[in-house]
Design a protein around this motif. Structure first.
Motif, mmCIF file in Angstrom:
data_model
loop_
_atom_site.group_PDB
_atom_site.id
_atom_site.type_symbol
_atom_site.label_atom_id
_atom_site.label_comp_id
_atom_site.label_asym_id
_atom_site.label_seq_id
_atom_site.Cartn_x
_atom_site.Cartn_y
_atom_site.Cartn_z
ATOM 1 N N ARG A 1 34.714 12.311 40.141
ATOM 2 C CA ARG A 1 35.007 13.945 40.575
ATOM 3 C C ARG A 1 34.347 14.328 41.730
ATOM 4 N NH1 ARG A 1 33.741 15.430 34.260
ATOM 5 N NH2 ARG A 1 35.562 14.839 33.547
ATOM 6 N N SER A 2 34.949 14.663 42.682
ATOM 7 C CA SER A 2 34.639 15.318 43.919
ATOM 8 C C SER A 2 34.083 16.642 43.690
ATOM 9 C CB SER A 2 35.565 15.233 45.005
ATOM 10 O OG SER A 2 36.677 15.753 44.863
ATOM 11 N N GLY A 3 33.044 17.122 43.772
ATOM 12 C CA GLY A 3 32.457 18.552 44.007
ATOM 13 C C GLY A 3 32.354 18.992 42.530
ATOM 14 N N THR A 4 31.057 19.218 42.000
ATOM 15 C CA THR A 4 31.051 19.850 40.588
ATOM 16 C C THR A 4 31.080 21.355 40.767
ATOM 17 O OG1 THR A 4 28.659 20.141 41.117
ATOM 18 C CG2 THR A 4 29.340 17.917 40.011
ATOM 19 N N ARG A 5 31.558 21.760 39.644
ATOM 20 C CA ARG A 5 31.736 23.262 39.419
ATOM 21 C C ARG A 5 30.557 23.676 38.638
ATOM 22 N NH1 ARG A 5 37.707 23.124 36.910
ATOM 23 N NH2 ARG A 5 36.257 22.717 35.223
ATOM 24 N N PRO A 6 29.778 24.526 39.321
ATOM 25 C CA PRO A 6 28.722 25.088 38.355
ATOM 26 C C PRO A 6 28.949 26.352 37.469
ATOM 27 C CG PRO A 6 28.803 26.061 40.822
ATOM 28 C CD PRO A 6 30.062 25.149 40.623
ATOM 29 N N VAL A 7 28.071 26.568 36.836
ATOM 30 C CA VAL A 7 28.259 27.557 35.978
ATOM 31 C C VAL A 7 28.343 28.996 36.854
ATOM 32 C CG1 VAL A 7 27.047 29.003 33.924
ATOM 33 C CG2 VAL A 7 26.909 26.331 34.118
ATOM 34 N N PRO A 8 29.337 29.918 36.381
ATOM 35 C CA PRO A 8 29.491 31.041 37.384
ATOM 36 C C PRO A 8 28.417 31.859 36.959
ATOM 37 C CG PRO A 8 30.958 30.997 35.281
ATOM 38 C CD PRO A 8 30.260 29.711 35.424
ATOM 39 N N ASP A 9 28.288 32.606 38.344
ATOM 40 C CA ASP A 9 27.165 33.519 38.537
ATOM 41 C C ASP A 9 27.507 34.728 37.514
ATOM 42 O OD1 ASP A 9 25.489 31.910 39.973
ATOM 43 O OD2 ASP A 9 26.522 32.917 41.608
ATOM 44 N N PRO A 10 26.520 35.603 36.808
ATOM 45 C CA PRO A 10 27.063 36.679 35.937
ATOM 46 C C PRO A 10 27.212 37.745 36.974
ATOM 47 C CG PRO A 10 24.589 36.014 35.759
ATOM 48 C CD PRO A 10 25.222 34.841 36.590
ATOM 49 N N ALA B 1 25.036 43.496 22.821
ATOM 50 C CA ALA B 1 24.957 43.181 24.202
ATOM 51 C C ALA B 1 24.398 41.937 24.394
ATOM 52 C CB ALA B 1 24.498 44.359 24.740
ATOM 53 N N ALA B 2 23.437 41.652 23.405
ATOM 54 C CA ALA B 2 22.701 40.319 23.742
ATOM 55 C C ALA B 2 23.333 39.184 23.080
ATOM 56 C CB ALA B 2 21.357 40.782 23.034
ATOM 57 N N THR B 3 23.915 39.568 21.915
ATOM 58 C CA THR B 3 24.939 38.481 21.320
ATOM 59 C C THR B 3 25.791 38.115 22.388
ATOM 60 O OG1 THR B 3 24.379 39.249 19.071
ATOM 61 C CG2 THR B 3 26.349 37.848 19.292
ATOM 62 N N GLY B 4 26.632 39.112 22.959
ATOM 63 C CA GLY B 4 27.899 38.647 23.879
ATOM 64 C C GLY B 4 27.228 37.685 25.092
ATOM 65 N N THR B 5 26.101 38.274 25.476
ATOM 66 C CA THR B 5 25.604 37.475 26.769
ATOM 67 C C THR B 5 25.213 36.085 26.447
ATOM 68 O OG1 THR B 5 24.975 39.565 27.613
ATOM 69 C CG2 THR B 5 23.813 37.712 28.476
ATOM 70 N N VAL B 6 24.542 35.842 25.252
ATOM 71 C CA VAL B 6 23.770 34.631 25.091
ATOM 72 C C VAL B 6 25.032 33.358 24.553
ATOM 73 C CG1 VAL B 6 22.468 33.432 23.048
ATOM 74 C CG2 VAL B 6 21.631 35.393 24.269
ATOM 75 N N LEU B 7 25.948 34.178 23.747
ATOM 76 C CA LEU B 7 27.160 33.320 23.373
ATOM 77 C C LEU B 7 27.894 32.791 24.624
ATOM 78 C CD1 LEU B 7 28.119 34.565 20.030
ATOM 79 C CD2 LEU B 7 27.006 32.739 20.471
ATOM 80 N N ALA B 8 27.967 33.682 25.482
ATOM 81 C CA ALA B 8 28.748 33.456 26.985
ATOM 82 C C ALA B 8 28.042 32.472 27.576
ATOM 83 C CB ALA B 8 29.269 34.603 27.570
ATOM 84 N N ARG B 9 26.889 32.831 27.936
ATOM 85 C CA ARG B 9 26.074 31.868 28.629
ATOM 86 C C ARG B 9 25.987 30.296 27.969
ATOM 87 N NH1 ARG B 9 26.169 33.192 33.494
ATOM 88 N NH2 ARG B 9 24.148 32.223 34.034
ATOM 89 N N LEU B 10 25.779 30.349 26.536
ATOM 90 C CA LEU B 10 25.485 28.962 26.076
ATOM 91 C C LEU B 10 27.023 28.311 26.140
ATOM 92 C CD1 LEU B 10 23.833 29.664 22.806
ATOM 93 C CD2 LEU B 10 22.935 28.450 24.653
ATOM 94 N N ALA B 11 27.868 28.943 25.937
ATOM 95 C CA ALA B 11 29.569 28.303 26.087
ATOM 96 C C ALA B 11 29.820 27.944 27.505
ATOM 97 C CB ALA B 11 30.530 29.206 25.672
ATOM 98 N N ARG B 12 29.410 28.749 28.718
ATOM 99 C CA ARG B 12 29.500 28.215 29.907
ATOM 100 C C ARG B 12 28.341 26.983 30.480
ATOM 101 N NH1 ARG B 12 29.499 34.239 31.872
ATOM 102 N NH2 ARG B 12 31.923 34.697 31.646
#
Length: 131
Positions: free
Chosen positions: A8-17, A110-121
């Motif tokens: 794979r050429s070029g890795t896709r990083p985790v998107p910035d919040p 708010a914390a749950t939504g943020t943590v779950l999304a960051r873990l999934a990403r």
């Protein structure tokens, strides 16, 4: 034995919040709209339905946010909920156990939504980087 693997050429990083100010503005605007709709549909009553709908909305909006935005998001949503969903409308009141419970509920959403999304990403980024 030879094993062929795709390179794979070029890795896709985790998107910035998203920016904290944008998250706060979107959360406050959606909260205000939800409270206005609920007040129009069922009048000035028990704000429990408002709190549940706003908590779900806060969790969804927080999926693109930093964890440091969670306290401000919860506080802004509580201010709108307190001022426009509970009597008297337009006045901020404080009833310690009730309002503290609402703030904790919004902060947890708010914390749950943020943590779950960051873990999934992070998990999806890990799977993209490992063979």
């Amino acid at each position: 034995m030879l094993e062929w693997k795709q390179v794979r050429s070029g890795t896709r990083p985790v998107p910035d919040p998203a920016s904290t100010s944008i998250v706060w503005a979107v959360a406050a605007a959606i909260t205000f709209a939800l409270v206005a709709v609920f007040n129009f549909l069922d009048g000035q009553g028990d704000p429990t339905l408002d709190l549940v709908a706003i908590s779900v909305t806060v969790a969804v909006v927080s999926t693109g946010a930093r964890l440091t935005a969670a306290p401000g998001t919860a506080l802004l949503c509580w201010l709108v909920l307190n001022a426009y969903a509970t009597a008297p409308i337009g006045a901020l009141t404080w009833e310690a156990p009730y309002d503290l419970g609402r703030i904790v509920c919004l902060l947890a959403a708010a914390a749950t939504g943020t943590v779950l999304a960051r873990l999934a990403r992070a998990r999806s980024a890990y799977h993209r980087l490992t063979p």
